[in-house]
Write a protein that holds these residues in place. Structure first.
Motif, PDB file in Angstrom:
ATOM      1  N   UNK A  37       0.835  -1.199   0.000  1.00 42.02           N
ATOM      2  CA  UNK A  37       0.000   0.000   0.000  1.00 42.02           C
ATOM      3  C   UNK A  37       0.868   1.247   0.000  1.00 42.02           C
ATOM      4  N   UNK A  38       0.311   2.298  -0.539  1.00 42.69           N
ATOM      5  CA  UNK A  38       0.982   3.580  -0.354  1.00 42.69           C
ATOM      6  C   UNK A  38       0.042   4.479   0.428  1.00 42.69           C
ATOM      7  N   UNK A  39       0.505   4.867   1.586  1.00 46.19           N
ATOM      8  CA  UNK A  39      -0.350   5.581   2.526  1.00 46.19           C
ATOM      9  C   UNK A  39       0.397   6.817   3.000  1.00 46.19           C
ATOM     10  N   UNK A  40      -0.300   7.923   3.009  1.00 46.97           N
ATOM     11  CA  UNK A  40       0.290   9.156   3.521  1.00 46.97           C
ATOM     12  C   UNK A  40       0.569   8.986   5.017  1.00 46.97           C
ATOM     13  N   UNK A  41       1.766   9.382   5.469  1.00 52.24           N
ATOM     14  CA  UNK A  41       2.089   9.181   6.887  1.00 52.24           C
ATOM     15  C   UNK A  41       1.178   9.947   7.843  1.00 52.24           C
ATOM     16  N   UNK A  42       0.471  10.954   7.323  1.00 51.10           N
ATOM     17  CA  UNK A  42      -0.442  11.722   8.170  1.00 51.10           C
ATOM     18  C   UNK A  42      -1.890  11.238   8.062  1.00 51.10           C
ATOM     19  N   UNK A  43      -2.085  10.150   7.335  1.00 48.30           N
ATOM     20  CA  UNK A  43      -3.450   9.655   7.148  1.00 48.30           C
ATOM     21  C   UNK A  43      -4.124   9.444   8.505  1.00 48.30           C
ATOM     22  N   UNK A  44      -5.335   9.988   8.668  1.00 55.74           N
ATOM     23  CA  UNK A  44      -5.987   9.881   9.974  1.00 55.74           C
ATOM     24  C   UNK A  44      -6.217   8.433  10.404  1.00 55.74           C
ATOM     25  N   UNK A  45      -6.508   7.580   9.448  1.00 60.78           N
ATOM     26  CA  UNK A  45      -6.789   6.185   9.801  1.00 60.78           C
ATOM     27  C   UNK A  45      -5.552   5.478  10.338  1.00 60.78           C
ATOM     28  N   UNK A  46      -4.393   5.978   9.965  1.00 63.63           N
ATOM     29  CA  UNK A  46      -3.148   5.358  10.395  1.00 63.63           C
ATOM     30  C   UNK A  46      -3.005   5.459  11.910  1.00 63.63           C
ATOM     31  N   UNK A  47      -3.213   6.652  12.430  1.00 59.11           N
ATOM     32  CA  UNK A  47      -3.109   6.866  13.872  1.00 59.11           C
ATOM     33  C   UNK A  47      -4.126   6.007  14.610  1.00 59.11           C
ATOM     34  N   UNK A  48      -5.346   5.965  14.076  1.00 57.58           N
ATOM     35  CA  UNK A  48      -6.381   5.176  14.737  1.00 57.58           C
ATOM     36  C   UNK A  48      -6.009   3.698  14.748  1.00 57.58           C
ATOM     37  N   UNK A  49      -5.497   3.223  13.629  1.00 48.44           N
ATOM     38  CA  UNK A  49      -5.111   1.818  13.549  1.00 48.44           C
ATOM     39  C   UNK A  49      -4.035   1.492  14.578  1.00 48.44           C
ATOM     40  N   UNK A  50      -3.037   2.348  14.644  1.00 49.31           N
ATOM     41  CA  UNK A  50      -1.942   2.125  15.598  1.00 49.31           C
ATOM     42  C   UNK A  50      -2.470   2.128  17.030  1.00 49.31           C
ATOM     43  N   UNK A  51      -3.278   3.114  17.355  1.00 50.22           N
ATOM     44  CA  UNK A  51      -3.843   3.175  18.701  1.00 50.22           C
ATOM     45  C   UNK A  51      -4.682   1.943  19.013  1.00 50.22           C
ATOM     46  N   UNK A  52      -5.443   1.496  18.028  1.00 52.66           N
ATOM     47  CA  UNK A  52      -6.319   0.351  18.269  1.00 52.66           C
ATOM     48  C   UNK A  52      -5.504  -0.906  18.531  1.00 52.66           C
ATOM     49  N   UNK A  53      -4.452  -1.093  17.753  1.00 51.64           N
ATOM     50  CA  UNK A  53      -3.595  -2.259  17.969  1.00 51.64           C
ATOM     51  C   UNK A  53      -2.941  -2.193  19.341  1.00 51.64           C
ATOM     52  N   UNK A  54      -2.439  -1.015  19.680  1.00 49.67           N
ATOM     53  CA  UNK A  54      -1.810  -0.855  20.995  1.00 49.67           C
ATOM     54  C   UNK A  54      -2.829  -1.152  22.099  1.00 49.67           C
ATOM     55  N   UNK A  55      -4.052  -0.665  21.914  1.00 48.83           N
ATOM     56  CA  UNK A  55      -5.082  -0.889  22.922  1.00 48.83           C
ATOM     57  C   UNK A  55      -5.421  -2.369  23.037  1.00 48.83           C
ATOM     58  N   UNK A  56      -5.585  -3.043  21.910  1.00 50.24           N
ATOM     59  CA  UNK A  56      -5.915  -4.474  21.947  1.00 50.24           C
ATOM     60  C   UNK A  56      -4.820  -5.249  22.658  1.00 50.24           C
ATOM     61  N   UNK A  57      -3.575  -4.921  22.346  1.00 52.02           N
ATOM     62  CA  UNK A  57      -2.453  -5.578  23.015  1.00 52.02           C
ATOM     63  C   UNK A  57      -2.500  -5.337  24.515  1.00 52.02           C
ATOM     64  N   UNK A  58      -2.695  -4.087  24.897  1.00 52.04           N
ATOM     65  CA  UNK A  58      -2.642  -3.765  26.321  1.00 52.04           C
ATOM     66  C   UNK A  58      -3.824  -4.383  27.057  1.00 52.04           C
TER      67      UNK A  58
END
Lengths: 210, 210
Positions: A118-139
């Motif tokens: 994929x090519x995704x803009x580093x500022x894409x809003x969904x990117x931050x949400x995805x990262x947070x969600x993964x971190x939350x699921x892990x924690x």
DNA sequence: GCTTATGGATACTGATACTATCCATCACAG
DNA sequence: CTGTGATGGATAGTATCAGTATCCATAAGC
């Protein structure tokens, strides 16, 4: 069509229509005299769109306004219009995950994106949400849900392709833009509903007696 | 752990923690004296869960409370707990679609469910949302997105199966229930983010110059 | 003993999405 | 041509939600 008829045609109360007019979601009707305006089919359509975004997709009024302005301007490039739709769908507030949880999640997502090509803009809003969600699921100790991220991504990519195929059928740029934006937003509601229905029947099947 | 330390451990302001205690989202700490309570790891975990549901999944506080109460009661059957999670994810308000649009959409959904062999409760909250969404897409002239509903459903079913596989790994009923509920809710956020990322890169690829 | 933190109660705030009211027209039925 | 009701525009009020802020008597820790 006068405002009362517009109200009846769309089942939106007159004061609410006035509110949308005030907020600039709905363009003013054509004035024939200082206190007489007439509305047309475009207003009916627009009002239906507004209600669908607000009621079904839970998009806040301010973002609906942005999206509509963006659709109305035919100078804004398509990717910008898509960006607005994406921002309307992602929460603005950020969750404070611990730093190492966030870096681990970021690494996983970066890898995922590379794997999928994929090519995704580093500022894409969904990117931050995805990262947070993964971190939350892990924690929360739900690592199982995160280990097969690639497989989910593959599945998701599949139907996203289908959606984009469906939308691409529209010839003109304006129609395309409108389809993409509506498809992005109401598509999410559609997919979410399907997912819940699938989940209900699969889980009922699997855990009959728990 | 005192409230200040709990606050530092989770990055949630003390007044907010007090608010959650008041609302009954977070169980009270153990009182050692009238104004001294101590909190443990369970509180940290619970608080993290609360924040994830509220910030990431945008679940309203009142529904978070319901869900947590349901998870804490080990008498409530699993399907009821899933039901609560589903209700937390579907809007309460209903969109007024015209009657014939609604019946057409209802027919399509009924057929879809039959085709897929799903068993769905007729009162399932996602059912109403799906029907309304289809009716809305039709009335907005986005029929293309709706004609391939079966294909979307197939794709969605596929990864819903994956999700349920992931969750089923948990042995005890309590763990299972917690996984299912968290998975249902944060899973939606996860899938939605993946979808937006996929959409961004696919659409950029396809409409480079529009 | 002095400062700071705490539990518990109550009050206040800011944002959001409407509703309600008012008023000077305006349309139109009788 | 007059009375009834709707309209456009402006302003004010409301309900809900998710916190924040303040107060106070007490407790902890130096």
């Amino acid at each position: 069509m006068r405002i009362g008829e517009l109200s009846k045609a769309t089942d939106v109360p007159v004061p609410t229509i006035k509110y949308y007019l005030r907020e600039g979601l709905l363009p003013a009707g054509e004035l024939s005299s200082p206190n007489q305006a007439s509305y047309g089919e475009t207003h009916v359509r627009r009002l239906r769109l507004i209600r669908a975004l607000i009621e079904l997709a839970q998009v806040p009024v301010a973002k609906v306004k942005e999206i509509l302005e963006s659709l109305d301007s035919d100078t804004e490039p398509l990717h910008e219009q898509i960006g607005r739709a994406h921002r309307a769908l992602t929460p603005t507030r950020r969750l404070a995950a611990s730093d190492d949880a966030r870096t681990a999640a970021t690494a996983q997502v970066t890898e995922l994106i590379a794997n999928r090509g994929w090519s995704v803009h580093p500022e894409a809003p969904a990117l931050a949400t995805l990262i947070d969600t993964i971190a939350a699921l892990r924690s929360l100790g739900q690592d199982n849900l995160v280990t097969h991220l690639d497989t989910y991504a593959e599945s998701v990519e599949r139907f996203t392709n289908l959606e984009i195929d469906a939308v691409t059928a529209n010839p003109t740029r304006d129609q395309l833009a409108e389809s993409v934006v509506i498809g992005t937003i109401l598509g999410e509601t559609l997919i979410a509903s399907l997912r819940l229905l699938a989940q209900e029947s699969i889980s009922a099947e699997r855990w009959k007696n728990r």
